[in-house]
Design an enzyme around this catalytic site. Sequence first.
Site, short mmCIF file in Angstrom:
data_model
loop_
_atom_site.label_atom_id
_atom_site.label_comp_id
_atom_site.label_asym_id
_atom_site.label_seq_id
_atom_site.Cartn_x
_atom_site.Cartn_y
_atom_site.Cartn_z
N HIS A 19 25.83 -19.62 20.46
CA HIS A 19 25.74 -19.96 19.04
C HIS A 19 27.11 -20.16 18.40
O HIS A 19 27.29 -21.08 17.60
CB HIS A 19 25.00 -18.85 18.28
N ASP A 117 25.44 -19.00 10.63
CA ASP A 117 24.36 -19.28 11.56
C ASP A 117 23.05 -19.10 10.81
O ASP A 117 22.91 -18.20 9.98
CB ASP A 117 24.45 -18.30 12.75
N ALA A 329 31.24 -23.90 36.11
CA ALA A 329 31.56 -25.33 36.23
C ALA A 329 31.90 -25.90 34.86
O ALA A 329 31.33 -25.46 33.86
CB ALA A 329 30.38 -26.09 36.83
#
Length: 450
Positions: A19, A117, A329
């Site tokens: 988030h 948020d 990755a």
Amino acid sequence: MAQLVNPHVAVFAFPFSTHAAPLLTIINRLASSSPKTMFSFFSTAQSNNSIFCTSQSTPPNIKAYNVDDGVPEGYVFVGKPQEDIELFMRVAPQNFSKGIEMAVEDSGRKLSCLITDAFFWFAKEMALENGVPWLPFYTAAACSLSSHVYTDLLRETYGVGGTVGREDETLNFIPGMSNVRIRDLPEGIVFGNLESFFSKLLHKMGQVLPEATAVFINSFEELDPDITTDLKSKCKQYLNVGPFILATQPPSVPDSHGCLAWLDKQKPATVAYISFGSIAVPPPNELVALAEALEASQVPFIWSLRDKLKVHLPNGFLDKANGIIVPWAPQTDVLAHGAVGVFITHGGWNSLVESIAGGVPMIFRPFFGDHRVNGRMVEVVWEIGVIVESGVLTKDGIISGLDLVLAQEKGKKMRENLWEIKRVAQTSVGAKGSSTENFNKLLALVCGQN
């Protein structure tokens, strides 16, 4: 337009899952566009250390503040679901209030705006108390936002826990959701533990977001036109300001495990990239099934898998399979590489957006939250991927999915759909695009223009 002389924006990040990072991305863009505005960015120390330590350059008018994680000294976790979130949220209002006082004192500037948020539903009252606009950021897709905004209507329609036997009914009465079934909804709306702390948080969020000055999300209007029109009628302002990944250059991240060099040796659109995000973990039997499918199909792959989970893989798997396993990755760069032909994913919104930007079809293994509804949109509405057969990883289901996406005409059509969606997305973040116009509206609210 009148503008505040010294705007001061407090930003409350939700320090769990992914988030905080996308919120910082849009704050960086706002800060760069309004250098006279001060942004005080609040999250836990762990979250701030993680997102501010990337090579993403932070404009000088952003200052990070740490708030307490809510875990009492000596506390022993009992393993309850979302226990860490509950501890944090119970003290978040007081901690954020103290943080604002500190930032106001440090900067010598009164608070002029509150960006949070969307999970922080209590910020509505804080904004009212301070006489400032409240601009919540919903980090997921329009379809899941709509399902939360409509929670009360959904409960009235189906009753609490009254969906058994009706799981395949579609939500025809909600604009843009006619292909979504009851079973695709996030938990805590009409099924699951509706009394859990987290379910109550999401319910409250869905009730108060329409009262915010503006709600903004990391998407673009053209992806979900009917949902967009409906949410615009529900909210005072509803602003699609993404996709962030196409609107701003993502920060460069190190490829410490040689993923891109390995991909350079592969044929175009042949590689499966596998990652289930930072939270979701398939059970051991599903990890085995996935390994067996990769070995049997001989599809080349990059699998982002934490070291501690490798113990579940079959003995000698890597000796026989055609791929590499890495603990981490550079996902954005991997998905943008021409060798990658399919993304096996949990279906979180950030990963989905990165897949669209890379033009890579998806195989979804949904776990919780918005994963199922995202998967339904991907498979049935946008037609850019599939949900794995039966919703769990099985050897036959994965082999079938890989064949469908990589070898069949349907997979080719998915890629064509993706490139068209990406083209529209790029237009939306262009000079006269809808997301750029919405970003400018957001910027005006942030700067105190009226």
